[in-house]
Design a protein around this motif. Structure first.
Motif, PDB file in Angstrom:
ATOM      1  N   ALA A  42      66.275  -7.159 101.431  1.00  0.00           N
ATOM      2  CA  ALA A  42      65.765  -7.818 102.636  1.00  0.00           C
ATOM      3  C   ALA A  42      65.702  -9.339 102.480  1.00  0.00           C
ATOM      4  N   LEU A  43      65.909  -9.852 101.273  1.00  0.00           N
ATOM      5  CA  LEU A  43      65.822 -11.287 101.003  1.00  0.00           C
ATOM      6  C   LEU A  43      67.162 -11.974 101.209  1.00  0.00           C
ATOM      7  N   ASN A  44      67.119 -13.294 101.430  1.00  0.00           N
ATOM      8  CA  ASN A  44      68.376 -14.045 101.469  1.00  0.00           C
ATOM      9  C   ASN A  44      68.822 -14.316 100.028  1.00  0.00           C
ATOM     10  N   SER A  45      70.019 -14.843  99.854  1.00  0.00           N
ATOM     11  CA  SER A  45      70.573 -14.975  98.499  1.00  0.00           C
ATOM     12  C   SER A  45      69.753 -15.921  97.620  1.00  0.00           C
ATOM     13  N   ARG A  46      69.189 -16.964  98.190  1.00  0.00           N
ATOM     14  CA  ARG A  46      68.363 -17.888  97.409  1.00  0.00           C
ATOM     15  C   ARG A  46      67.097 -17.173  96.928  1.00  0.00           C
ATOM     16  N   GLN A  47      66.478 -16.399  97.805  1.00  0.00           N
ATOM     17  CA  GLN A  47      65.284 -15.650  97.435  1.00  0.00           C
ATOM     18  C   GLN A  47      65.604 -14.573  96.400  1.00  0.00           C
ATOM     19  N   GLN A  48      66.755 -13.935  96.531  1.00  0.00           N
ATOM     20  CA  GLN A  48      67.165 -12.930  95.552  1.00  0.00           C
ATOM     21  C   GLN A  48      67.285 -13.560  94.175  1.00  0.00           C
ATOM     22  N   GLY A  49      67.894 -14.734  94.096  1.00  0.00           N
ATOM     23  CA  GLY A  49      68.030 -15.430  92.820  1.00  0.00           C
ATOM     24  C   GLY A  49      66.681 -15.761  92.211  1.00  0.00           C
ATOM     25  N   ALA A  50      65.746 -16.226  93.049  1.00  0.00           N
ATOM     26  CA  ALA A  50      64.408 -16.558  92.563  1.00  0.00           C
ATOM     27  C   ALA A  50      63.690 -15.303  92.057  1.00  0.00           C
ATOM     28  N   LEU A  51      63.823 -14.216  92.787  1.00  0.00           N
ATOM     29  CA  LEU A  51      63.185 -12.965  92.366  1.00  0.00           C
ATOM     30  C   LEU A  51      63.752 -12.494  91.026  1.00  0.00           C
ATOM     31  N   LEU A  52      65.060 -12.609  90.859  1.00  0.00           N
ATOM     32  CA  LEU A  52      65.670 -12.207  89.591  1.00  0.00           C
ATOM     33  C   LEU A  52      65.177 -13.081  88.438  1.00  0.00           C
ATOM     34  N   GLU A  53      64.989 -14.372  88.700  1.00  0.00           N
ATOM     35  CA  GLU A  53      64.466 -15.272  87.662  1.00  0.00           C
ATOM     36  C   GLU A  53      63.058 -14.849  87.258  1.00  0.00           C
ATOM     37  N   VAL A  54      62.215 -14.547  88.234  1.00  0.00           N
ATOM     38  CA  VAL A  54      60.847 -14.123  87.950  1.00  0.00           C
ATOM     39  C   VAL A  54      60.856 -12.810  87.163  1.00  0.00           C
ATOM     40  N   ALA A  96      63.228 -11.518  85.308  1.00  0.00           N
ATOM     41  CA  ALA A  96      63.752 -11.726  83.958  1.00  0.00           C
ATOM     42  C   ALA A  96      62.694 -12.387  83.074  1.00  0.00           C
ATOM     43  N   GLY A  97      61.958 -13.349  83.621  1.00  0.00           N
ATOM     44  CA  GLY A  97      60.894 -14.003  82.863  1.00  0.00           C
ATOM     45  C   GLY A  97      59.783 -13.035  82.487  1.00  0.00           C
ATOM     46  N   MET A  98      59.420 -12.179  83.421  1.00  0.00           N
ATOM     47  CA  MET A  98      58.366 -11.200  83.144  1.00  0.00           C
ATOM     48  C   MET A  98      58.805 -10.191  82.091  1.00  0.00           C
ATOM     49  N   GLY A 125      60.924 -10.820  79.753  1.00  0.00           N
ATOM     50  CA  GLY A 125      61.249 -11.502  78.509  1.00  0.00           C
ATOM     51  C   GLY A 125      62.732 -11.486  78.190  1.00  0.00           C
ATOM     52  N   THR A 126      63.543 -11.362  79.230  1.00  0.00           N
ATOM     53  CA  THR A 126      64.997 -11.379  79.042  1.00  0.00           C
ATOM     54  C   THR A 126      65.578 -12.587  79.740  1.00  0.00           C
ATOM     55  N   ARG A 127      66.794 -12.909  79.382  1.00  0.00           N
ATOM     56  CA  ARG A 127      67.501 -14.005  80.047  1.00  0.00           C
ATOM     57  C   ARG A 127      68.466 -13.421  81.038  1.00  0.00           C
ATOM     58  N   ARG A 128      68.465 -13.985  82.192  1.00  0.00           N
ATOM     59  CA  ARG A 128      69.415 -13.576  83.223  1.00  0.00           C
ATOM     60  C   ARG A 128      70.618 -14.486  83.117  1.00  0.00           C
ATOM     61  N   SER A 129      71.809 -13.893  83.215  1.00  0.00           N
ATOM     62  CA  SER A 129      73.005 -14.726  83.168  1.00  0.00           C
ATOM     63  C   SER A 129      73.049 -15.574  84.423  1.00  0.00           C
ATOM     64  N   ALA A 130      73.437 -16.796  84.258  1.00  0.00           N
ATOM     65  CA  ALA A 130      73.497 -17.726  85.392  1.00  0.00           C
ATOM     66  C   ALA A 130      74.615 -17.302  86.335  1.00  0.00           C
ATOM     67  N   PRO A 131      74.346 -17.358  87.635  1.00  0.00           N
ATOM     68  CA  PRO A 131      75.408 -17.020  88.592  1.00  0.00           C
ATOM     69  C   PRO A 131      76.496 -18.077  88.545  1.00  0.00           C
ATOM     70  N   PRO A 132      77.717 -17.698  88.866  1.00  0.00           N
ATOM     71  CA  PRO A 132      78.783 -18.690  88.856  1.00  0.00           C
ATOM     72  C   PRO A 132      78.497 -19.766  89.885  1.00  0.00           C
ATOM     73  N   ARG A 133      78.732 -20.994  89.501  1.00  0.00           N
ATOM     74  CA  ARG A 133      78.483 -22.107  90.412  1.00  0.00           C
ATOM     75  C   ARG A 133      79.705 -22.351  91.283  1.00  0.00           C
ATOM     76  N   THR A 134      79.431 -22.700  92.503  1.00  0.00           N
ATOM     77  CA  THR A 134      80.502 -23.037  93.424  1.00  0.00           C
ATOM     78  C   THR A 134      80.860 -24.494  93.204  1.00  0.00           C
ATOM     79  N   PRO A 135      82.141 -24.785  92.952  1.00  0.00           N
ATOM     80  CA  PRO A 135      82.508 -26.183  92.723  1.00  0.00           C
ATOM     81  C   PRO A 135      82.251 -27.010  93.974  1.00  0.00           C
ATOM     82  N   ARG A 136      81.677 -28.181  93.759  1.00  0.00           N
ATOM     83  CA  ARG A 136      81.416 -29.075  94.884  1.00  0.00           C
ATOM     84  C   ARG A 136      82.644 -29.931  95.138  1.00  0.00           C
ATOM     85  N   LYS A 137      82.877 -30.186  96.402  1.00  0.00           N
ATOM     86  CA  LYS A 137      83.998 -31.061  96.746  1.00  0.00           C
ATOM     87  C   LYS A 137      83.577 -32.502  96.518  1.00  0.00           C
TER      88      LYS A 137
END
Length: 125
Positions: free
Chosen positions: A87-99, A101-103, A105-117
């Motif tokens: 039900a969350l948007n992609s930014r909220q999903q990323g934040a939830l995954l960070e929380v 993973a922190g709880m 005690g694991t590291r979440r792999s960073a999502p691929p970054r979109t190259p900026r023009k």
């Protein structure tokens, strides 16, 4: 999404009535199709394949949510968490995954970054 909800949405989107679906499904009358759409009965494998053909979707797409609800390895809490995550948007999903993973005690792999023009030098002038 439950199978009956999926079937109702696909029927509406494709403009197929209960009678239309009943004629497209072997050994299924209008009463049976109506029961599927109300969630009172489940179609069999051959009937699911015929429904998928009628809607023009893979049969697995009809069963994806149903299969996950039958997974004995998932607890109700896991189902609730997944529903909330979806039900969350992609930014909220990323934040939830960070929380989470922190709880844990694991590291979440960073999502691929979109190259900026980069702005061209001409545009910067």
């Amino acid at each position: 999404m439950s199978l009956d909800t999926t079937l109702r949405l696909l029927a509406k989107a494709s403009g197929l009535s209960v009678a239309d679906l009943a004629t497209a499904i072997p050994r299924a009358g209008a009463a049976t199709v109506s029961a599927w759409l109300r969630g009172e009965k489940l179609p069999g494998k051959d009937q699911l394949d015929a429904l998928a053909r009628a809607f023009g979707v893979p049969a697995g797409a009809l069963l994806a949510e149903l299969a996950s609800t039958l997974d004995p390895a998932r607890t109700q809490g896991e189902h609730d968490l997944l529903a909330a995550y979806r039900a969350l948007n992609s930014r909220q999903q990323g934040a939830l995954l960070e929380v989470a993973a922190g709880m844990a005690g694991t590291r979440r792999s960073a999502p691929p970054r979109t190259p900026r023009k980069r702005a061209s030098k001409k545009a910067a002038r």
